[in-house]
Design a protein around this motif. Structure first.
Motif, mmCIF file in Angstrom:
data_model
loop_
_atom_site.group_PDB
_atom_site.id
_atom_site.type_symbol
_atom_site.label_atom_id
_atom_site.label_comp_id
_atom_site.label_asym_id
_atom_site.label_seq_id
_atom_site.Cartn_x
_atom_site.Cartn_y
_atom_site.Cartn_z
ATOM 1 N N ASP A 1 0.796 -1.026 -0.145
ATOM 2 C CA ASP A 1 -0.016 -0.143 0.157
ATOM 3 C C ASP A 1 0.792 1.289 0.081
ATOM 4 O O ASP A 1 0.384 2.272 -0.497
ATOM 5 C CB ASP A 1 -0.888 -0.117 1.183
ATOM 6 N N LEU A 2 1.984 1.214 0.535
ATOM 7 C CA LEU A 2 2.984 2.551 0.802
ATOM 8 C C LEU A 2 3.233 2.751 -0.827
ATOM 9 O O LEU A 2 3.533 4.153 -0.809
ATOM 10 C CB LEU A 2 4.259 1.995 1.639
ATOM 11 N N GLY A 3 3.413 1.876 -1.740
ATOM 12 C CA GLY A 3 3.671 2.180 -3.043
ATOM 13 C C GLY A 3 2.765 3.286 -3.347
ATOM 14 O O GLY A 3 3.179 4.155 -4.223
ATOM 15 N N THR A 4 1.360 3.115 -3.179
ATOM 16 C CA THR A 4 0.523 4.146 -3.724
ATOM 17 C C THR A 4 0.624 5.388 -3.200
ATOM 18 O O THR A 4 0.468 6.259 -3.737
ATOM 19 C CB THR A 4 -1.051 3.370 -3.366
ATOM 20 N N HIS A 5 0.793 5.287 -1.575
ATOM 21 C CA HIS A 5 1.194 6.702 -1.307
ATOM 22 C C HIS A 5 2.350 7.440 -1.698
ATOM 23 O O HIS A 5 2.303 8.746 -1.791
ATOM 24 C CB HIS A 5 0.917 6.565 0.393
ATOM 25 N N LEU A 6 3.239 6.452 -2.147
ATOM 26 C CA LEU A 6 4.449 7.417 -2.402
ATOM 27 C C LEU A 6 4.268 7.916 -3.644
ATOM 28 O O LEU A 6 4.664 8.964 -4.146
ATOM 29 C CB LEU A 6 5.434 6.259 -2.726
ATOM 30 N N TYR A 7 3.635 7.213 -4.692
ATOM 31 C CA TYR A 7 3.400 7.672 -5.809
ATOM 32 C C TYR A 7 2.517 8.902 -5.880
ATOM 33 O O TYR A 7 2.760 10.034 -6.430
ATOM 34 C CB TYR A 7 2.752 6.459 -6.689
ATOM 35 N N ARG A 8 1.223 8.643 -4.940
ATOM 36 C CA ARG A 8 0.479 9.812 -4.998
ATOM 37 C C ARG A 8 1.082 11.125 -4.617
ATOM 38 O O ARG A 8 0.839 12.369 -5.288
ATOM 39 C CB ARG A 8 -0.517 9.499 -4.263
ATOM 40 N N THR A 9 1.880 11.001 -3.405
ATOM 41 C CA THR A 9 2.635 12.162 -2.624
ATOM 42 C C THR A 9 3.682 12.711 -4.087
ATOM 43 O O THR A 9 3.801 14.156 -4.217
ATOM 44 C CB THR A 9 3.306 11.514 -1.459
ATOM 45 N N GLN A 10 4.308 12.006 -4.743
ATOM 46 C CA GLN A 10 5.244 12.582 -5.566
ATOM 47 C C GLN A 10 4.433 13.359 -6.749
ATOM 48 O O GLN A 10 4.805 14.345 -6.867
ATOM 49 C CB GLN A 10 6.096 11.370 -6.223
ATOM 50 N N ARG A 11 3.548 12.805 -7.210
ATOM 51 C CA ARG A 11 2.940 13.325 -8.441
ATOM 52 C C ARG A 11 2.145 14.771 -7.943
ATOM 53 O O ARG A 11 2.082 15.674 -8.422
ATOM 54 C CB ARG A 11 1.643 12.423 -8.985
ATOM 55 N N LEU A 12 1.529 14.662 -6.524
ATOM 56 C CA LEU A 12 0.899 15.866 -6.031
ATOM 57 C C LEU A 12 2.030 16.835 -5.701
ATOM 58 O O LEU A 12 1.871 17.984 -6.332
ATOM 59 C CB LEU A 12 0.329 15.652 -4.814
ATOM 60 N N ALA A 13 3.236 16.694 -5.564
ATOM 61 C CA ALA A 13 4.432 17.461 -5.117
ATOM 62 C C ALA A 13 4.638 18.168 -6.587
ATOM 63 O O ALA A 13 5.251 19.121 -6.731
ATOM 64 C CB ALA A 13 5.362 16.764 -4.412
ATOM 65 N N GLU A 14 4.757 17.310 -7.643
ATOM 66 C CA GLU A 14 5.081 17.826 -9.006
ATOM 67 C C GLU A 14 3.942 18.750 -9.394
ATOM 68 O O GLU A 14 4.278 19.459 -10.604
ATOM 69 C CB GLU A 14 5.124 16.479 -10.046
ATOM 70 N N GLY A 15 2.643 18.847 -8.672
ATOM 71 C CA GLY A 15 1.659 20.028 -9.275
ATOM 72 C C GLY A 15 0.661 19.138 -9.956
ATOM 73 O O GLY A 15 -0.333 19.913 -10.039
ATOM 74 N N ALA A 16 0.498 17.965 -9.950
ATOM 75 C CA ALA A 16 -0.717 17.036 -10.806
ATOM 76 C C ALA A 16 -1.993 17.456 -9.654
ATOM 77 O O ALA A 16 -1.779 17.313 -8.235
ATOM 78 C CB ALA A 16 -0.307 15.688 -10.722
ATOM 79 N N ALA A 17 -2.934 17.358 -10.096
ATOM 80 C CA ALA A 17 -4.238 17.513 -9.341
ATOM 81 C C ALA A 17 -4.681 16.164 -8.852
ATOM 82 O O ALA A 17 -4.050 14.960 -9.471
ATOM 83 C CB ALA A 17 -5.594 18.086 -10.165
ATOM 84 N N LEU A 18 -5.130 16.067 -7.607
ATOM 85 C CA LEU A 18 -5.559 14.849 -7.300
ATOM 86 C C LEU A 18 -6.481 13.956 -8.123
ATOM 87 O O LEU A 18 -6.550 12.597 -8.283
ATOM 88 C CB LEU A 18 -6.354 14.970 -5.816
ATOM 89 N N THR A 19 -7.339 14.667 -8.931
ATOM 90 C CA THR A 19 -8.080 14.005 -9.963
ATOM 91 C C THR A 19 -7.216 13.309 -10.897
ATOM 92 O O THR A 19 -7.691 11.883 -11.289
ATOM 93 C CB THR A 19 -9.006 15.081 -10.668
ATOM 94 N N GLU A 20 -6.387 14.063 -11.313
ATOM 95 C CA GLU A 20 -5.256 13.349 -12.269
ATOM 96 C C GLU A 20 -4.653 12.173 -11.698
ATOM 97 O O GLU A 20 -4.583 10.916 -12.316
ATOM 98 C CB GLU A 20 -4.459 14.454 -12.754
#
Ligand code: GDP
Ligand code: CA
Length: 311
Positions: A94-113
């Motif tokens: 599950d941590l893999g999901t949170h790592l990916y999401r956190t990185q993408r959000l930090a890059e500026g991606a929207a949660l929807t994306e």
């Protein structure tokens, strides 16, 4: 055809699992609660979105009902060794999901994306939409007066304490996404999933524009009761309703949803309440609603769709 579902976690996910069997998954859209979301160890965790994704991917842990199957908790054990926050279990997979999401959000991606990327990677064909890309945070006031975050109430305190109030910090400033408003407005049938009415459905309705968009199409909306025989199947929905002065029965659910949906689906064991609810102005459908088998969830989704579709 479009079947849109206002969704929390487990109850909604089980419903969605039936809906993608009953209909073309491309026609199924979930508008998902984000007020349970939290940041732990610097990682953005979105429990309701992940429960919906993992359930639709058939990857959910069947015993726990949350998190991934075939999970281990080695990272948590190491955290515990340091005295880190280990009351909220995050599995190693599950941590893999949170790592990916956190990185993408930090890059500026929207949660929807990011949500679309994650659900696509799990082969989910239904559309999962966070209700907003903005942050909303459920805050729970305990009977003693102290206010805590939702996960502190739900997980750390195992929801075994009395509450006196709930609020959704940030909801008034949050904006629903265009995709969410479109999913609500264009749905043939809109279903309020059998999710916790106080902490899963209410925070969706508190996002400006959602409540009015839902009310405007009341005749084609169908709510499914999460309360069966006066009890939640799982979790604190029944106790929370009582503690906030509501009746934890299908009648109490009808009171909450009567201005939002024309039809209430209740479990067949509650059919004795049909007249009382119909007197309040909702049409009642009494069918099996315990979705322990996929067949029940599928039949429930079909019954809901029919109830909402124009006759
Ligand atoms: P959470 O966010 O994971 O706590 O889950 P939800 O808010 O989506 O759902 C919690 C509610 O779902 C509880 O009140 C349960 O009673 C209800 N629920 C779970 N499974 C079922 C089911 O199979 N049928 C019905 N009718 N309700 C269910
Ligand atoms: Ca939840």
């Amino acid at each position: 055809m479009r079947h849109t579902v206002l969704a929390g976690g487990v109850g909604a996910a089980r419903y969605l699992r039936g809906a993608v069997e009953a209909f073309d998954p491309a026609d199924v859209t979930a508008v998902v609660n984000v007020a349970d979301d939290t940041t732990l160890h610097g990682l953005r965790v979105c429990p309701d979105l992940d429960t919906c994704t993992y359930t639709l991917a058939d990857a959910i842990d069947p015993q726990r009902g949350w998190g991934l199957a075939d999970e281990s908790f080695n990272a948590m054990a190491v955290l515990g060794r340091y005295g880190g926050i280990d009351w909220f279990s995050l599995g190693d997979r599950d941590l893999g999901t949170h790592l990916y999401r956190t990185q993408r959000l930090a890059e500026g991606a929207a949660l929807t994306e990011v949500t679309a990327e994650i659900s696509a990677a799990w082969g989910v064909e239904a559309t999962l939409l966070p209700v907003s890309d903005d942050t909303i945070e459920t805050r729970v006031t305990l009977a003693g007066g102290e206010e805590v975050g939702f996960q502190e109430y739900f997980v750390r305190l195992a929801h075994s304490v009395e509450i006196s109030a709930v609020r959704f910090a940030g909801a008034q400033q949050a904006r629903p996404t265009a995709a969410v408003l479109e999913a609500v407005e264009s749905a043939e049938t809109l279903v309020i999933a059998p999710s916790n009415p106080i902490v899963s459905i209410q925070p969706l309705l508190c996002v400006p524009g959602i409540d009015s968009a839902v009310r405007a199409r009341r005749a084609r909306n169908v709510a499914v009761s999460p309360i069966i025989a006066g009890q939640a199947l799982k979790g604190p929905a029944d106790r929370m309703m009582r503690e906030l002065g509501e009746q934890a029965t299908v009648v109490g659910i009808a009171r909450r949803y009567q201005d939002l949906a024309a039809t209430l689906v209740i479990d067949e064991v509650d059919s004795e309440f049909t007249d009382e609810i119909e007197d309040q102005g909702m049409r009642v459908i009494a069918v099996p609603t315990i979705m322990s088998e996929p067949g029940v969830a599928r039949a429930l989704a079909e019954a809901c769709h029919q109830a909402g579709a124009p006759q």
